[in-house]
Design a protein around this motif. Sequence first.
Motif, mmCIF file in Angstrom:
data_model
loop_
_atom_site.group_PDB
_atom_site.id
_atom_site.type_symbol
_atom_site.label_atom_id
_atom_site.label_comp_id
_atom_site.label_asym_id
_atom_site.label_seq_id
_atom_site.Cartn_x
_atom_site.Cartn_y
_atom_site.Cartn_z
ATOM 1 N N ILE A 40 3.745 7.841 2.610
ATOM 2 C CA ILE A 40 2.953 8.947 2.254
ATOM 3 C C ILE A 40 3.888 9.402 1.018
ATOM 4 N N LEU A 41 3.614 9.293 0.207
ATOM 5 C CA LEU A 41 4.188 9.724 -1.460
ATOM 6 C C LEU A 41 3.399 11.034 -1.687
ATOM 7 N N LEU A 42 4.044 11.736 -2.961
ATOM 8 C CA LEU A 42 3.782 12.970 -2.361
ATOM 9 C C LEU A 42 3.395 13.297 -4.426
ATOM 10 N N THR A 43 2.402 13.813 -4.553
ATOM 11 C CA THR A 43 2.433 14.363 -6.884
ATOM 12 C C THR A 43 1.835 15.890 -6.193
ATOM 13 N N THR A 44 1.732 16.524 -8.172
ATOM 14 C CA THR A 44 0.834 17.986 -8.455
ATOM 15 C C THR A 44 -0.330 16.936 -8.228
ATOM 16 N N PHE A 45 -0.784 18.160 -8.283
ATOM 17 C CA PHE A 45 -2.443 17.894 -8.742
ATOM 18 C C PHE A 45 -2.547 16.696 -10.232
ATOM 19 N N ASN A 46 -2.254 17.563 -10.821
ATOM 20 C CA ASN A 46 -2.138 16.906 -12.764
ATOM 21 C C ASN A 46 -1.109 16.078 -13.362
ATOM 22 N N ASP A 47 -0.336 16.123 -12.471
ATOM 23 C CA ASP A 47 0.966 15.144 -13.146
ATOM 24 C C ASP A 47 2.115 14.510 -11.865
ATOM 25 N N LEU A 48 2.151 13.239 -11.870
ATOM 26 C CA LEU A 48 2.307 12.712 -10.939
ATOM 27 C C LEU A 48 4.231 12.555 -11.792
ATOM 28 N N THR B 58 -0.702 21.225 -1.144
ATOM 29 C CA THR B 58 -1.533 22.219 -0.274
ATOM 30 C C THR B 58 -1.846 20.866 0.530
ATOM 31 N N TYR B 59 -2.143 21.636 1.787
ATOM 32 C CA TYR B 59 -2.369 20.577 2.447
ATOM 33 C C TYR B 59 -3.619 20.288 3.087
ATOM 34 N N PRO B 60 -4.476 21.019 3.020
ATOM 35 C CA PRO B 60 -5.667 20.466 4.422
ATOM 36 C C PRO B 60 -6.605 18.948 3.887
ATOM 37 N N ASP B 61 -6.157 18.118 2.403
ATOM 38 C CA ASP B 61 -7.052 17.057 2.489
ATOM 39 C C ASP B 61 -5.949 15.593 3.349
ATOM 40 N N ALA B 62 -4.561 15.904 3.108
ATOM 41 C CA ALA B 62 -3.050 15.474 3.101
ATOM 42 C C ALA B 62 -2.879 15.021 4.822
ATOM 43 N N LEU B 63 -3.079 16.477 5.935
ATOM 44 C CA LEU B 63 -1.666 16.038 7.307
ATOM 45 C C LEU B 63 -3.352 15.172 8.027
ATOM 46 N N CYS B 64 -4.396 14.177 7.585
ATOM 47 C CA CYS B 64 -5.129 13.648 8.583
ATOM 48 C C CYS B 64 -5.347 12.745 7.780
ATOM 49 N N ALA B 65 -3.321 11.484 6.986
ATOM 50 C CA ALA B 65 -3.740 10.617 6.471
ATOM 51 C C ALA B 65 -2.769 9.712 7.182
ATOM 52 N N ALA B 66 -1.870 10.207 8.065
ATOM 53 C CA ALA B 66 -0.916 9.724 8.931
ATOM 54 C C ALA B 66 -1.560 8.699 9.487
ATOM 55 N N PRO B 67 -2.145 7.925 10.148
ATOM 56 C CA PRO B 67 -2.813 6.871 11.134
ATOM 57 C C PRO B 67 -3.128 6.560 9.919
ATOM 58 N N LEU B 68 -3.744 6.456 8.508
ATOM 59 C CA LEU B 68 -4.269 5.389 7.463
ATOM 60 C C LEU B 68 -2.934 4.878 6.850
ATOM 61 N N ALA B 69 -1.905 5.708 6.921
ATOM 62 C CA ALA B 69 -0.484 5.109 6.781
ATOM 63 C C ALA B 69 -0.059 3.677 7.383
ATOM 64 N N GLN B 70 -0.502 4.124 8.663
ATOM 65 C CA GLN B 70 0.317 3.218 9.594
ATOM 66 C C GLN B 70 -0.137 1.906 9.242
ATOM 67 N N LYS B 71 -2.015 1.977 9.919
ATOM 68 C CA LYS B 71 -1.980 1.007 9.422
ATOM 69 C C LYS B 71 -2.511 0.153 8.611
ATOM 70 N N TYR C 160 0.867 -0.926 -0.050
ATOM 71 C CA TYR C 160 0.193 0.119 0.011
ATOM 72 C C TYR C 160 0.822 1.751 0.025
ATOM 73 N N ALA C 161 0.144 2.429 -0.199
ATOM 74 C CA ALA C 161 0.615 3.374 -1.126
ATOM 75 C C ALA C 161 -0.398 4.644 -0.559
ATOM 76 N N VAL C 162 -0.129 5.663 0.481
ATOM 77 C CA VAL C 162 -0.965 6.732 -0.213
ATOM 78 C C VAL C 162 -0.787 8.138 -0.466
ATOM 79 N N LEU C 163 -1.712 8.067 -1.523
ATOM 80 C CA LEU C 163 -0.525 9.458 -2.271
ATOM 81 C C LEU C 163 -1.707 11.070 -1.929
ATOM 82 N N ALA C 164 -0.845 11.641 -1.563
ATOM 83 C CA ALA C 164 -1.166 13.138 -1.174
ATOM 84 C C ALA C 164 -0.585 14.464 -2.727
ATOM 85 N N ASN C 165 -1.201 15.481 -1.869
ATOM 86 C CA ASN C 165 -0.743 16.725 -3.092
ATOM 87 C C ASN C 165 0.115 17.601 -2.037
#
Length: 515
Positions: free
Chosen positions: A77-85, A59-72, A51-56
């Motif tokens: 957590i890997l990062l991307t831009t809006f429209n270009d991986l 911009t931070y608002p959506d991504a910051l709550c993802a750490a517990p999900l990644a731990q599960k 598994y991996a978690v992909l965040a923008n």
Amino acid sequence: MKKIILLLLSLVFLLGMESSAYASVPKRLTGNNQYETAVAIAQDGWEQSDYAVLANGETYPDALCAAPLAQKYNAPILLTTFNDLPSVTKKELAALKVQYVFIVGGTGVISEAIESELQTMGVKTIRLSGHDQYDTAVQIARELPSPHEIFVVTGEDYPDALSVAPIASIAQAPILFVPSDYLPESIKKFISENTINKTYIIGDKDLINDNVVGQFPGGERIIGSDKYVRNVNINNKFKQLISAKCIYVARGEGFADALAGGPLAAKLKGPILLVDPNSDELPSSIVAYLHRLRADRVQPQLTSLGGTAAVPDILMQKISNFLKEQSSGSISKSDLISGVIQRIDANSTVVNISLSTPSTYIGATQYQVCIKNCAVSSVVPIGTDTTVNQQVSSGSTVQVKFTNAKGDQIGSITNVLLKATTTTLQTDVVSCTLKSTDDNSSVITINLRNPSVYRGATRCQVYVNGLESFIMPIGFPMTISQELNSGDIVLVTFYNDKTAIVGPVNVPFKLVKNK
């Protein structure tokens, strides 16, 4: 030749011994940008992950709550831009042999084009999103085990969420965003659907007001004057969850590096410390935190997240040097705290708390006295008198809270034994004699010889357990309406002929039974 080999082996052994006494050499996980840094972090913690978690990464608002999900899911957590991986992210997904990617945020945060590209790579995607960042946080929370505790942070900034991320991940507790002045319906529904016993709210009412806090079950605030103080207070609060054998240092002026570092810190049960990249000095809160580690003889592996512009070398070197000082033995002083009773009055006690050779409490300038975890005095400078709003006898233990000039707590609340001050010189000989006693009263006499501090005293008064005698001439019997015993402590005040106080008041003396 054998002697030379033995000598070399001995030197290697000694060097190994010496290096083990010090904290490990700090390492740095970084790249040319936030995407490469996230990959460097993933490579440090994972060789393979389903598994991996992909965040923008912008911009931070959506991504910051993802750490517990990644731990599960034991996922980076890997990062991307809006429209270009980014190609570096794509390569790392392939290197890790990732089969499932959680996309955090709606199509306005990470586009459908990226989702399609992942699917073309043979990766299954699961998108977690809501109609805003508050709802997205709830959708992420629903992926976690049914919680009994949650963390609540402001949705208008990122540092507090970064600070709690490793701890919430270890505890598998959701991180929820809230506005400062209302509670979104999606969060109200989530609360009603779960049996939540404890809510940790990060920040004071300027960040999240009391009306919002009051709607969470078992609410407890963790506060601090700024994000750096809150960061340390969070780590201190949950020190039982984190080992501090690994410490990750990230900038507090950007979110991406610490966001990617959260799952790695949680995996190794280490905290994230936030520093100011625009300063050559460590925040005072971190200095106090390091003092505690040093006092506990913790020698962590230090890792900076991001390049030198994010976490300057000088700050990492200061942290490293600070921790090395303990293991090298150059600093071995401990906090010396003393508590003195200056005076005991009818309904209060004047005490003085001093602090020398501070280690745990470095940076402390003020103190406050507590009894049974309740404040019983005002906050005053260390080394000055303060009035405790009840009687406290010599030999009693009180709790003392140390703070800095801003009012931020330094170290943990500590127990301090109070002792009566030596207020009389050796020339003053005060004797307290218990002449007689019964169920309702006691007769005692106070005598004074060779007065120095009490020079000019001709009268005295006794106070004990809320009762006081009449002011009587020294040496005359006086009655207290209470049964007393030999060894009991009475408080004595001396007066002159004009009934003016002579010397310190309410000085404790021990009763001696009349022979």
